[in-house]
Design an enzyme around this catalytic site. Structure first.
Site, PDB file in Angstrom:
ATOM      1  N   LYS A 194      13.587 -48.190  69.067  1.00 39.98           N
ATOM      2  CA  LYS A 194      14.929 -47.630  68.899  1.00 39.98           C
ATOM      3  C   LYS A 194      15.158 -47.502  67.400  1.00 39.98           C
ATOM      4  O   LYS A 194      14.536 -48.217  66.601  1.00 39.98           O
ATOM      5  CB  LYS A 194      15.958 -48.604  69.498  1.00 39.98           C
ATOM      6  CG  LYS A 194      17.296 -47.990  69.800  1.00 39.98           C
ATOM      7  CD  LYS A 194      17.366 -47.393  71.198  1.00 39.98           C
ATOM      8  CE  LYS A 194      18.663 -46.690  71.429  1.00 39.98           C
ATOM      9  NZ  LYS A 194      18.754 -46.060  72.736  1.00 39.98           N
ATOM     10  N   GLY A 232      33.012 -43.137  87.222  1.00 36.75           N
ATOM     11  CA  GLY A 232      32.476 -42.303  86.140  1.00 36.75           C
ATOM     12  C   GLY A 232      31.694 -41.158  86.749  1.00 36.75           C
ATOM     13  O   GLY A 232      30.585 -41.369  87.264  1.00 36.75           O
ATOM     14  N   VAL A 233      32.286 -39.966  86.766  1.00 40.30           N
ATOM     15  CA  VAL A 233      31.569 -38.825  87.349  1.00 40.30           C
ATOM     16  C   VAL A 233      31.285 -37.787  86.269  1.00 40.30           C
ATOM     17  O   VAL A 233      31.711 -36.644  86.333  1.00 40.30           O
ATOM     18  CB  VAL A 233      32.312 -38.222  88.571  1.00 40.30           C
ATOM     19  CG1 VAL A 233      32.059 -39.060  89.803  1.00 40.30           C
ATOM     20  CG2 VAL A 233      33.816 -38.095  88.315  1.00 40.30           C
ATOM     21  N   VAL A 290      25.557 -38.162  85.061  1.00 41.03           N
ATOM     22  CA  VAL A 290      24.807 -38.941  86.063  1.00 41.03           C
ATOM     23  C   VAL A 290      25.631 -39.108  87.338  1.00 41.03           C
ATOM     24  O   VAL A 290      25.148 -38.860  88.452  1.00 41.03           O
ATOM     25  CB  VAL A 290      24.420 -40.329  85.490  1.00 41.03           C
ATOM     26  CG1 VAL A 290      23.782 -41.201  86.572  1.00 41.03           C
ATOM     27  CG2 VAL A 290      23.466 -40.175  84.312  1.00 41.03           C
TER      28      VAL A 290
HETATM   29  P1  NAD Z   1      28.760 -38.921  80.598  1.00 44.04           P
HETATM   30  O1  NAD Z   1      29.470 -39.091  79.307  1.00 44.04           O
HETATM   31  O2  NAD Z   1      28.328 -37.562  81.034  1.00 44.04           O
HETATM   32  O3  NAD Z   1      29.635 -39.538  81.804  1.00 44.04           O
HETATM   33  C1  NAD Z   1      30.353 -40.711  81.700  1.00 44.04           C
HETATM   34  C2  NAD Z   1      31.649 -40.499  82.458  1.00 44.04           C
HETATM   35  O4  NAD Z   1      32.322 -41.741  82.542  1.00 44.04           O
HETATM   36  C3  NAD Z   1      32.596 -39.526  81.748  1.00 44.04           C
HETATM   37  O5  NAD Z   1      33.019 -38.514  82.659  1.00 44.04           O
HETATM   38  C4  NAD Z   1      33.758 -40.409  81.302  1.00 44.04           C
HETATM   39  O6  NAD Z   1      35.005 -39.742  81.320  1.00 44.04           O
HETATM   40  C5  NAD Z   1      33.700 -41.510  82.321  1.00 44.04           C
HETATM   41  N1  NAD Z   1      34.324 -42.776  81.938  1.00 44.04           N
HETATM   42  C6  NAD Z   1      34.321 -43.409  80.732  1.00 44.04           C
HETATM   43  N2  NAD Z   1      34.981 -44.578  80.815  1.00 44.04           N
HETATM   44  C7  NAD Z   1      35.404 -44.685  82.092  1.00 44.04           C
HETATM   45  C8  NAD Z   1      36.118 -45.679  82.795  1.00 44.04           C
HETATM   46  N3  NAD Z   1      36.543 -46.801  82.203  1.00 44.04           N
HETATM   47  N4  NAD Z   1      36.368 -45.475  84.116  1.00 44.04           N
HETATM   48  C9  NAD Z   1      35.953 -44.355  84.730  1.00 44.04           C
HETATM   49  N5  NAD Z   1      35.258 -43.380  84.104  1.00 44.04           N
HETATM   50  C10 NAD Z   1      34.981 -43.542  82.811  1.00 44.04           C
HETATM   51  O7  NAD Z   1      27.503 -39.918  80.529  1.00 44.04           O
HETATM   52  P2  NAD Z   1      26.234 -39.952  81.480  1.00 44.04           P
HETATM   53  O8  NAD Z   1      25.111 -39.291  80.786  1.00 44.04           O
HETATM   54  O9  NAD Z   1      26.612 -39.538  82.856  1.00 44.04           O
HETATM   55  O10 NAD Z   1      25.909 -41.507  81.443  1.00 44.04           O
HETATM   56  C11 NAD Z   1      26.652 -42.436  82.218  1.00 44.04           C
HETATM   57  C12 NAD Z   1      26.089 -43.839  82.016  1.00 44.04           C
HETATM   58  O11 NAD Z   1      24.706 -43.859  82.404  1.00 44.04           O
HETATM   59  C13 NAD Z   1      26.114 -44.353  80.571  1.00 44.04           C
HETATM   60  O12 NAD Z   1      26.305 -45.752  80.589  1.00 44.04           O
HETATM   61  C14 NAD Z   1      24.726 -44.030  80.070  1.00 44.04           C
HETATM   62  O13 NAD Z   1      24.343 -44.892  78.999  1.00 44.04           O
HETATM   63  C15 NAD Z   1      23.917 -44.317  81.313  1.00 44.04           C
HETATM   64  N6  NAD Z   1      22.620 -43.632  81.357  1.00 44.04           N
HETATM   65  C16 NAD Z   1      22.578 -42.274  81.333  1.00 44.04           C
HETATM   66  C17 NAD Z   1      21.342 -41.626  81.381  1.00 44.04           C
HETATM   67  C18 NAD Z   1      21.244 -40.131  81.416  1.00 44.04           C
HETATM   68  O14 NAD Z   1      20.183 -39.616  81.746  1.00 44.04           O
HETATM   69  N7  NAD Z   1      22.304 -39.401  81.115  1.00 44.04           N
HETATM   70  C19 NAD Z   1      20.156 -42.382  81.453  1.00 44.04           C
HETATM   71  C20 NAD Z   1      20.236 -43.783  81.503  1.00 44.04           C
HETATM   72  C21 NAD Z   1      21.478 -44.387  81.449  1.00 44.04           C
END
Ligand code: NAD
Length: 360
Positions: free
Chosen positions: A86, A186-187, A190
């Site tokens: 990292k 959280g929609v 992912v």
């Molecule tokens: P994203 O930003 O597209 O989606 C996150 C969503 O969560 C947003 O819509 C946001 O409004 C919502 N949110 C934030 N705080 C909230 C709360 N307190 N209650 C309800 N909703 C809330 O991010 P993502 O890429 O979908 O990633 C989501 C999670 O998965 C993160 O923790 C990320 O680190 C993890 N992750 C993502 C990936 C990937 O491929 N994108 C891979 C591994 C891990």
């Protein structure tokens, strides 16, 4: 041994077991960065680059050490040939980020000769990775039009979905989510792909997001039911899938849970790994370890290094189902938490390959 808060950088690096930690400094561009290579037994280290305004240098070091170590375990469990690394750039990205600074960082990555591959993370975009690529080929997570793997979220969501199926299989004897009540918190990228899989399988899906437009999008697309923020944690359901931010499983929330399974995509869901893992176990709630079930993202990027093909990435991600079941069984057999059992499995793979390498 000195605790994390008082340990010197050398003591802390030794405690965390890193192979190499590189401080990068360039006065002309204002670059101050740390690259942490935790372990390269399984392959070159890979992990995102984060641009963050840390309060202290010690905080930046702690962050990069912790995140790179996490990548070692995630890639090991995912069965891919990558180690954990990292990088962080210290400072305010909105003030400091320039083409020259990013390219200077790229030169530091290049000097490591392929021991570390960089990728996007907080405050670093795919465009920034394209800039860094001018100085080094050791980058990953490029857009599809540049031959890269593009958005990893579909593969991450697929892995989380398979993790949920494995947890259901373990707990109920049937892996099918049909008729199960699932809360997706959280929609975003992912969470919304996960909703799609669950709805296709006939699950009853309930969603919450702090952004109403994100909720509206999945409600319109899939006919799922929105719930209020105050109801999320204590919602009576079979599966609670945190897909927003980390740290949501704590002494404050765990006693309120009314679910049989916690399994979602968010990183670092347990506020304190051991304490909160034990608390879930004590309540009889099955926890699908986050770094196991959300490994689809790193699997996707890994596939890029071999010449990207999404079908292959999805096929590799299918392994998450079997690994998850294995971890759940081992946790029961050894009377430990599922998080600890997952860590043990990751370590065993690394140890076995290190055992081979000593003969080279
Ligand atoms: P994203 O930003 O597209 O989606 C996150 C969503 O969560 C947003 O819509 C946001 O409004 C919502 N949110 C934030 N705080 C909230 C709360 N307190 N209650 C309800 N909703 C809330 O991010 P993502 O890429 O979908 O990633 C989501 C999670 O998965 C993160 O923790 C990320 O680190 C993890 N992750 C993502 C990936 C990937 O491929 N994108 C891979 C591994 C891990």
């Amino acid at each position: 041994m000195a605790p994390a808060a008082t340990a010197s950088p050398f003591e802390r690096i030794a405690q965390m077991g890193h192979e190499n930690v590189v401080y990068c400094h360039d006065p002309e561009t204002g670059l101050r960065a740390i690259i942490a290579i935790h372990n390269t037994v399984l392959g070159p280290s890979l992990g995102g680059l984060r641009f963050w305004h840390y309060a202290h240098e010690a905080e930046a070091l702690e962050d990069v050490l912790r995140l790179s170590r996490g990548m070692t375990f995630k890639s090991s469990l995912a069965g891919i040939h990558l180690g954990g690394g990292k990088a962080v750039i210290l400072g305010d990205a909105s003030q400091l980020k320039t083409e020259a600074l990013l390219r200077r960082f790229g030169k530091f990555v290049d000097n490591l000769g392929g021991k570390y591959y960089t990728a996007e993370d907080v405050n670093i975009s795919v465009r920034d990775i394209e800039t860094i690529r001018q100085e080094t080929r050791y980058v990953a997570g490029l857009p599809e039009e540049l031959g890269g793997s593009g958005d990893p979220s579909p593969v991450t969501a697929y892995g989380v979905y398979l993790g949920i199926r494995a947890c259901l299989k373990y707990q109920t004897g049937s892996e099918s989510p049909a008729g199960k009540r699932v809360v997706v918190q959280g929609v975003g990228k992912v969470g919304s792909y996960l909703v799609e899989h669950l709805v296709k399988d006939g699950a009853q899906v309930f969603v919450h997001d702090i952004h109403p437009e994100a909720v509206a999008a999945v409600v319109n697309a899939h006919g799922v039911t929105p719930i209020a923020e105050a109801d999320v944690v204590a919602f009576d359901c079979d599966v609670y899938a945190p897909c927003a931010l980390g740290g949501g499983l704590s002494p404050h929330t765990i006693p309120k849970l009314k679910c049989g399974i916690v399994c979602g995509g968010a990183n670092n869901q347990l506020l304190e790994e051991q304490r909160d893992g034990e608390a879930l176990k004590a309540r009889g709630i099955l926890y699908g370890p986050d770094f196991l079930v959300n490994a689809g993202g790193v699997i996707n990027v890994y596939t890029e290094l071999e010449g990207y093909n999404q079908k292959r990435a999805l096929r590799k991600a299918e392994q998450i189902y079997d690994t998850c079941l294995k971890v759940l069984h081992e946790a029961t057999d050894t009377d430990t938490t599922t998080h600890a059992a997952a860590l043990q499995l990751a370590l065993r793979r690394i140890d076995s390959i290190a055992g081979i390498q000593k003969f080279l």
